[in-house]
Design a protein around this motif. Structure first.
Motif, mmCIF file in Angstrom:
data_model
loop_
_atom_site.group_PDB
_atom_site.id
_atom_site.type_symbol
_atom_site.label_atom_id
_atom_site.label_comp_id
_atom_site.label_asym_id
_atom_site.label_seq_id
_atom_site.Cartn_x
_atom_site.Cartn_y
_atom_site.Cartn_z
ATOM 1 N N LEU A 1 15.191 0.248 0.117
ATOM 2 C CA LEU A 1 16.515 0.522 0.673
ATOM 3 C C LEU A 1 17.575 -0.306 -0.049
ATOM 4 C CD1 LEU A 1 15.685 0.569 4.495
ATOM 5 C CD2 LEU A 1 15.503 2.416 2.817
ATOM 6 N N LEU A 2 18.815 0.187 -0.027
ATOM 7 C CA LEU A 2 19.917 -0.488 -0.713
ATOM 8 C C LEU A 2 21.043 -0.781 0.261
ATOM 9 C CD1 LEU A 2 19.988 1.774 -3.901
ATOM 10 C CD2 LEU A 2 18.878 -0.447 -3.635
ATOM 11 N N ASN A 3 21.525 -2.015 0.223
ATOM 12 C CA ASN A 3 22.636 -2.368 1.105
ATOM 13 C C ASN A 3 23.971 -2.021 0.441
ATOM 14 O OD1 ASN A 3 23.200 -4.405 -0.740
ATOM 15 N ND2 ASN A 3 22.500 -6.072 0.580
ATOM 16 N N GLU A 4 25.056 -2.448 1.048
ATOM 17 C CA GLU A 4 26.378 -2.087 0.552
ATOM 18 C C GLU A 4 26.604 -2.562 -0.875
ATOM 19 O OE1 GLU A 4 29.649 -0.010 0.562
ATOM 20 O OE2 GLU A 4 28.490 -0.159 2.417
ATOM 21 N N ARG A 5 25.989 -3.677 -1.247
ATOM 22 C CA ARG A 5 26.144 -4.231 -2.597
ATOM 23 C C ARG A 5 25.042 -3.746 -3.533
ATOM 24 N NH1 ARG A 5 26.612 -10.511 -1.205
ATOM 25 N NH2 ARG A 5 24.928 -9.880 0.195
ATOM 26 N N LEU A 6 24.306 -2.724 -3.085
ATOM 27 C CA LEU A 6 23.216 -2.135 -3.872
ATOM 28 C C LEU A 6 22.107 -3.143 -4.157
ATOM 29 C CD1 LEU A 6 25.228 0.107 -6.373
ATOM 30 C CD2 LEU A 6 23.860 0.866 -4.425
ATOM 31 N N GLU A 7 21.914 -4.089 -3.239
ATOM 32 C CA GLU A 7 20.792 -5.014 -3.339
ATOM 33 C C GLU A 7 19.574 -4.359 -2.702
ATOM 34 O OE1 GLU A 7 23.254 -9.230 -3.081
ATOM 35 O OE2 GLU A 7 22.563 -8.241 -1.249
ATOM 36 N N ALA A 8 18.418 -4.510 -3.342
ATOM 37 C CA ALA A 8 17.205 -3.810 -2.919
ATOM 38 C C ALA A 8 16.464 -4.565 -1.824
ATOM 39 C CB ALA A 8 16.273 -3.617 -4.110
ATOM 40 N N LYS A 9 15.970 -3.819 -0.851
ATOM 41 C CA LYS A 9 15.165 -4.360 0.240
ATOM 42 C C LYS A 9 13.928 -3.483 0.409
ATOM 43 C CE LYS A 9 18.680 -7.088 1.248
ATOM 44 N NZ LYS A 9 18.643 -8.557 1.108
ATOM 45 N N ILE A 10 12.764 -4.067 0.290
ATOM 46 C CA ILE A 10 11.515 -3.327 0.497
ATOM 47 C C ILE A 10 11.263 -3.193 1.990
ATOM 48 C CG2 ILE A 10 9.022 -3.329 0.112
ATOM 49 C CD1 ILE A 10 9.544 -4.908 -2.427
ATOM 50 N N THR A 11 10.849 -2.006 2.421
ATOM 51 C CA THR A 11 10.654 -1.774 3.846
ATOM 52 C C THR A 11 9.412 -0.930 4.083
ATOM 53 O OG1 THR A 11 11.781 -1.057 5.869
ATOM 54 C CG2 THR A 11 12.048 0.322 3.917
ATOM 55 N N ASP A 12 9.172 -0.602 5.365
ATOM 56 C CA ASP A 12 8.067 0.237 5.824
ATOM 57 C C ASP A 12 6.712 -0.408 5.574
ATOM 58 O OD1 ASP A 12 6.429 2.162 6.789
ATOM 59 O OD2 ASP A 12 7.253 3.807 5.612
ATOM 60 N N PHE A 13 6.320 -1.273 6.495
ATOM 61 C CA PHE A 13 5.064 -1.998 6.370
ATOM 62 C C PHE A 13 3.972 -1.439 7.274
ATOM 63 C CE2 PHE A 13 6.266 -5.406 3.574
ATOM 64 C CZ PHE A 13 7.652 -5.337 3.615
ATOM 65 N N GLY A 14 4.136 -0.174 7.676
ATOM 66 C CA GLY A 14 3.154 0.424 8.578
ATOM 67 C C GLY A 14 1.773 0.558 7.982
ATOM 68 N N LEU A 15 1.665 0.596 6.651
ATOM 69 C CA LEU A 15 0.365 0.736 5.995
ATOM 70 C C LEU A 15 -0.091 -0.554 5.328
ATOM 71 C CD1 LEU A 15 0.859 4.236 4.307
ATOM 72 C CD2 LEU A 15 -0.109 3.705 6.550
ATOM 73 N N SER A 16 0.656 -1.639 5.516
ATOM 74 C CA SER A 16 0.352 -2.893 4.832
ATOM 75 C C SER A 16 -0.943 -3.517 5.333
ATOM 76 C CB SER A 16 1.499 -3.891 5.015
ATOM 77 O OG SER A 16 2.688 -3.386 4.461
ATOM 78 N N LYS A 17 -1.569 -4.301 4.458
ATOM 79 C CA LYS A 17 -2.792 -5.017 4.795
ATOM 80 C C LYS A 17 -2.678 -6.459 4.334
ATOM 81 C CE LYS A 17 -5.973 -2.215 6.635
ATOM 82 N NZ LYS A 17 -6.746 -2.535 7.850
ATOM 83 N N ARG B 1 0.793 -1.241 0.000
ATOM 84 C CA ARG B 1 0.000 0.000 0.000
ATOM 85 C C ARG B 1 0.824 1.291 0.000
ATOM 86 N NH1 ARG B 1 -5.225 0.808 3.457
ATOM 87 N NH2 ARG B 1 -3.845 0.540 5.259
ATOM 88 N N ASP B 2 2.144 1.212 0.060
ATOM 89 C CA ASP B 2 2.939 2.443 -0.013
ATOM 90 C C ASP B 2 4.264 2.177 -0.724
ATOM 91 O OD1 ASP B 2 3.291 5.174 0.358
ATOM 92 O OD2 ASP B 2 4.226 4.935 2.322
ATOM 93 N N VAL B 3 4.171 1.524 -1.882
ATOM 94 C CA VAL B 3 5.364 1.244 -2.673
ATOM 95 C C VAL B 3 5.862 2.544 -3.296
ATOM 96 C CG1 VAL B 3 6.290 -0.001 -4.659
ATOM 97 C CG2 VAL B 3 4.592 -1.097 -3.178
ATOM 98 N N LYS B 4 7.125 2.877 -3.060
ATOM 99 C CA LYS B 4 7.735 4.077 -3.617
ATOM 100 C C LYS B 4 9.242 3.966 -3.468
ATOM 101 C CE LYS B 4 6.920 6.600 0.743
ATOM 102 N NZ LYS B 4 6.276 7.790 1.349
ATOM 103 N N THR B 5 9.975 4.820 -4.180
ATOM 104 C CA THR B 5 11.440 4.734 -4.142
ATOM 105 C C THR B 5 11.991 5.014 -2.754
ATOM 106 O OG1 THR B 5 11.499 7.019 -4.968
ATOM 107 C CG2 THR B 5 11.797 5.256 -6.587
ATOM 108 N N ALA B 6 11.273 5.793 -1.941
ATOM 109 C CA ALA B 6 11.743 6.082 -0.580
ATOM 110 C C ALA B 6 11.609 4.872 0.334
ATOM 111 C CB ALA B 6 10.969 7.263 0.001
ATOM 112 N N ASN B 7 10.818 3.880 -0.067
ATOM 113 C CA ASN B 7 10.628 2.673 0.746
ATOM 114 C C ASN B 7 11.380 1.475 0.183
ATOM 115 O OD1 ASN B 7 9.102 3.876 2.712
ATOM 116 N ND2 ASN B 7 7.130 3.343 1.794
#
Length: 241
Positions: A58-74, A50-56
């Protein structure tokens, strides 16, 4: 996360202001799509972010993507296609218009938002452009593509370091994701397949890197929501699994 958010990276806060190279942007897109597909199909119960966006993303040291911020998830039942909510949430520029109209988010709402993320990766521009007047990145891109002006859409900071066919295919996928009618949008599995093909085009070989890609982790899920996850831990799932 060491490399911050995808929003920061696209804006050029690293790499001497150039932002991420195109091939890296494609990898981040694929990993993020894998993470969303995992939420929609791999979790029990399935989850709408419910809140997919580039600000949510995150990238680790190897620039691998991690989706975060589940405060609005259902969460929703496996037999349902959507959930009903009493409160409208989301970030302007990323919100599915069908969800905004019906107050019933679905997995296709996440697909719509992810389409906006893809357009940001292609163009290097934010979800809503302010100059000379406010316009969504979707309408901005559609206007130029209607004239066949693909190079006018591509982030100039990439300085031609891209395969134009991969750019076209990624942009086409993004526009399919942002169709007004949810039924016309692809599933996240379909999006993953399209992005894999784009990455193969970019790398000039079938399967690239022996066909092994890391599925995006899921960071910061709230254990109180009943999901099988632990706060501040990430989940990595490979195609080999």
């Amino acid at each position: 996360m060491p490399k911050g958010t995808l929003q920061e990276q696209v804006a050029g806060q690293d790499n001497n202001g150039r932002g991420l190279p195109w091939r890296q942007r494609l990898r981040v897109a694929l990993e993020s799509a894998q993470g969303l597909e995992y939420l929609h199909k791999g979790c029990s119960p399935p989850i709408i972010h419910r809140d997919v966006k580039t600000a949510n993303i995150l990238l680790n040291e190897r620039l691998e993507a991690k989706i975060t911020d589940f405060g609005l998830s259902k969460a929703f039942n496996n037999d349902d296609t959507h959930v009903s909510t009493n409160t409208f949430v989301g970030t302007p520029g990323y919100v599915d218009p069908e969800y905004q109209r019906t107050m019933q988010p679905s997995t296709k709402s996440d697909v719509y938002s992810f389409g906006v993320v893809l357009l940001e990766l292609v163009t290097g521009k934010p979800a809503i452009l302010r100059n000379p007047e406010p316009i969504t990145i979707i309408n901005w891109a559609r206007q130029r593509l209607a004239r066949g002006d693909i190079e006018g859409v591509v982030d100039a900071r990439m300085q031609g370091d891209h395969d134009i066919n991969a750019i076209w295919k990624t942009t086409e996928t993004a526009l399919k994701c942002t169709e007004q009618a949810p039924v016309q949008r692809p599933s996240m599995m379909d999006v993953m397949m399209q992005l894999q093909e784009c990455l193969d085009l970019e790398e000039g070989c079938t399967g690239g890197d022996n066909g092994f890609y890391t599925v995006s982790g899921i960071v910061g899920m709230n254990p109180d929501m009943g999901y099988n996850a632990t706060t501040n831990q990430s989940v990595d799932v490979s195609q080999n699994n």
